[in-house]
Design a protein around this motif. Structure first.
Motif, mmCIF file in Angstrom:
data_model
loop_
_atom_site.group_PDB
_atom_site.id
_atom_site.type_symbol
_atom_site.label_atom_id
_atom_site.label_comp_id
_atom_site.label_asym_id
_atom_site.label_seq_id
_atom_site.Cartn_x
_atom_site.Cartn_y
_atom_site.Cartn_z
ATOM 1 N N SER A 1 0.824 -1.214 0.000
ATOM 2 C CA SER A 1 0.000 0.000 0.000
ATOM 3 C C SER A 1 0.859 1.266 0.000
ATOM 4 O O SER A 1 0.410 2.314 -0.460
ATOM 5 C CB SER A 1 -0.962 0.004 1.191
ATOM 6 O OG SER A 1 -0.260 0.204 2.394
ATOM 7 N N PHE A 2 2.091 1.178 0.508
ATOM 8 C CA PHE A 2 2.985 2.357 0.479
ATOM 9 C C PHE A 2 3.315 2.727 -0.966
ATOM 10 O O PHE A 2 3.194 3.887 -1.372
ATOM 11 C CB PHE A 2 4.274 2.055 1.260
ATOM 12 C CG PHE A 2 5.241 3.209 1.321
ATOM 13 C CD1 PHE A 2 5.283 4.040 2.441
ATOM 14 C CD2 PHE A 2 6.111 3.477 0.262
ATOM 15 C CE1 PHE A 2 6.160 5.117 2.497
ATOM 16 C CE2 PHE A 2 6.989 4.547 0.312
ATOM 17 C CZ PHE A 2 7.013 5.366 1.425
ATOM 18 N N ALA A 3 3.717 1.716 -1.751
ATOM 19 C CA ALA A 3 4.086 1.959 -3.153
ATOM 20 C C ALA A 3 2.873 2.492 -3.924
ATOM 21 O O ALA A 3 2.995 3.410 -4.752
ATOM 22 C CB ALA A 3 4.608 0.675 -3.775
ATOM 23 N N PHE B 1 6.074 -5.281 7.952
ATOM 24 C CA PHE B 1 5.252 -6.208 8.755
ATOM 25 C C PHE B 1 4.207 -5.444 9.542
ATOM 26 O O PHE B 1 4.309 -4.234 9.723
ATOM 27 C CB PHE B 1 6.109 -7.062 9.705
ATOM 28 C CG PHE B 1 6.868 -6.285 10.750
ATOM 29 C CD1 PHE B 1 8.126 -5.782 10.485
ATOM 30 C CD2 PHE B 1 6.324 -6.054 12.007
ATOM 31 C CE1 PHE B 1 8.836 -5.064 11.444
ATOM 32 C CE2 PHE B 1 7.024 -5.334 12.981
ATOM 33 C CZ PHE B 1 8.279 -4.848 12.691
ATOM 34 N N LYS B 2 3.217 -6.214 9.992
ATOM 35 C CA LYS B 2 2.141 -5.664 10.837
ATOM 36 C C LYS B 2 2.123 -6.436 12.141
ATOM 37 O O LYS B 2 2.209 -7.671 12.123
ATOM 38 C CB LYS B 2 0.814 -5.844 10.102
ATOM 39 C CG LYS B 2 -0.397 -5.268 10.789
ATOM 40 C CD LYS B 2 -1.176 -6.199 11.684
ATOM 41 C CE LYS B 2 -1.660 -7.474 11.089
ATOM 42 N NZ LYS B 2 -2.405 -8.316 12.057
ATOM 43 N N ILE B 3 2.066 -5.730 13.247
ATOM 44 C CA ILE B 3 1.894 -6.409 14.532
ATOM 45 C C ILE B 3 0.730 -5.782 15.282
ATOM 46 O O ILE B 3 0.256 -4.699 14.926
ATOM 47 C CB ILE B 3 3.184 -6.372 15.409
ATOM 48 C CG1 ILE B 3 3.737 -4.959 15.520
ATOM 49 C CG2 ILE B 3 4.218 -7.335 14.888
ATOM 50 C CD1 ILE B 3 4.991 -4.859 16.409
ATOM 51 N N PRO C 1 4.415 -15.212 7.704
ATOM 52 C CA PRO C 1 4.412 -14.659 6.337
ATOM 53 C C PRO C 1 3.031 -14.110 5.911
ATOM 54 O O PRO C 1 2.915 -13.492 4.864
ATOM 55 C CB PRO C 1 4.816 -15.844 5.456
ATOM 56 C CG PRO C 1 5.460 -16.809 6.381
ATOM 57 C CD PRO C 1 4.783 -16.644 7.701
ATOM 58 N N ASP C 2 1.998 -14.334 6.760
ATOM 59 C CA ASP C 2 0.712 -13.660 6.520
ATOM 60 C C ASP C 2 0.817 -12.178 6.880
ATOM 61 O O ASP C 2 0.081 -11.355 6.345
ATOM 62 C CB ASP C 2 -0.384 -14.263 7.414
ATOM 63 C CG ASP C 2 -1.178 -15.368 6.726
ATOM 64 O OD1 ASP C 2 -0.735 -15.854 5.675
ATOM 65 O OD2 ASP C 2 -2.247 -15.739 7.257
ATOM 66 N N THR C 3 1.687 -11.872 7.837
ATOM 67 C CA THR C 3 1.720 -10.510 8.389
ATOM 68 C C THR C 3 3.048 -9.783 8.133
ATOM 69 O O THR C 3 3.233 -8.669 8.616
ATOM 70 C CB THR C 3 1.463 -10.552 9.913
ATOM 71 O OG1 THR C 3 2.492 -11.341 10.530
ATOM 72 C CG2 THR C 3 0.102 -11.154 10.240
#
Ligand code: TMP
Length: 232
Positions: free
Chosen positions: A97-99, A173-175, A193-195
């Motif tokens: 989403s950043f790109a 990554f998302k935490i 690898p999902d997150t």
């Protein structure tokens, strides 16, 4: 066990022990806020194994997490926490989403990691949320924000170091964090690898959920490769 919650990839159960939950990892894969969905045999088991290794590594390094132990191929015993409605995202390299948001290519290596929050709300599509808004809505206090940011950047350093040893670049990554009954903030949810986005150091091959999001081949083969390198 009484099921308390069912999410896209996991179920949470109450146990007889106060302050402990069981998290069951499912084989469901979703992308685009559930628009794309599939059952992938073995995904839950792989994510549980990978998350277990990562949480054990982080705990040894002094990060406070909800992890207690992994019980079998599907279930993890954790400390009971109230999950904060915030997704905490770190980026080391541009992607996803950043790109898209800034119209830039994937693969730009940042001098410093970026830290961002999203408001966990499926109906709103998990919008990006700045620090002041999270505090204004009383989702967290200023002190909690500062703690979460510091802890997250420490986690990023530990994860980057861990993955580069097995020839993987930690792209982003998302935490998620939760609060226990004493008000302590603990790292919760999963790290898999999902997150995370994980690219092979030499070839930049994607070994994460982008395989599913972008129809790049076998998701489980990618996750198995990550696990194999971690177990070495
Ligand atoms: P993004 O580029 O789509 O914002 O994702 C950034 C990182 O966060 C990527 O590693 C995937 C992860 N992520 C999740 O785990 N869950 C989510 O709901 C989203 C949006 C991202």
């Amino acid at each position: 066990m009484k099921k308390l919650y069912e999410g896209k990839a996991k179920e949470v159960f109450e146990t007889e022990v106060e302050n402990e939950y069981i998290i069951r990892y499912k084989d469901t894969a979703t992308a685009g806020n559930g628009e794309k969905k599939a059952e992938i045999d073995g995904k839950g088991e792989l994510n549980l194994k990978i998350t277990t290794i990562i949480f054990e590594m982080l705990q040894k390094a002094g990060i406070k997490t909800h992890y207690i132990e992994t019980l079998n191929a599907h279930d993890m015993k954790v400390k009971k926490v109230e999950i904060l409605p915030l997704e905490v995202i770190v980026r080391n390299i541009s992607a996803g989403s950043f790109a898209k948001r800034y119209g830039v290519e994937e693969g730009i290596v940042f001098e410093n990691p970026t830290f961002e929050l999203s408001y966990k709300n499926d109906e709103l599509g998990d919008p990006l949320m700045c620090e002041d808004h999270a505090i204004a809505l009383k989702l967290i206090t200023k002190d909690e924000y500062d703690y979460i940011r510091k802890e997250t950047l420490k986690i990023n350093e530990l994860l980057k170091e861990f993955f580069i040893k097995i020839n993987l670049k930690l792209v982003d990554f998302k935490i998620e964090f939760g609060k226990d009954s004493n008000g302590n903030i603990l790292l919760a949810d999963e790290i898999s690898p999902d997150t995370c986005r994980l690219w092979d150091k030499d070839t930049n091959a994607k070994l994460d959920k982008d395989i599913f999001r972008r129809d790049l081949g076998s998701l489980t083969e990618g996750y198995e490769e990550v696990l194999k390198r971690m177990q070495k």
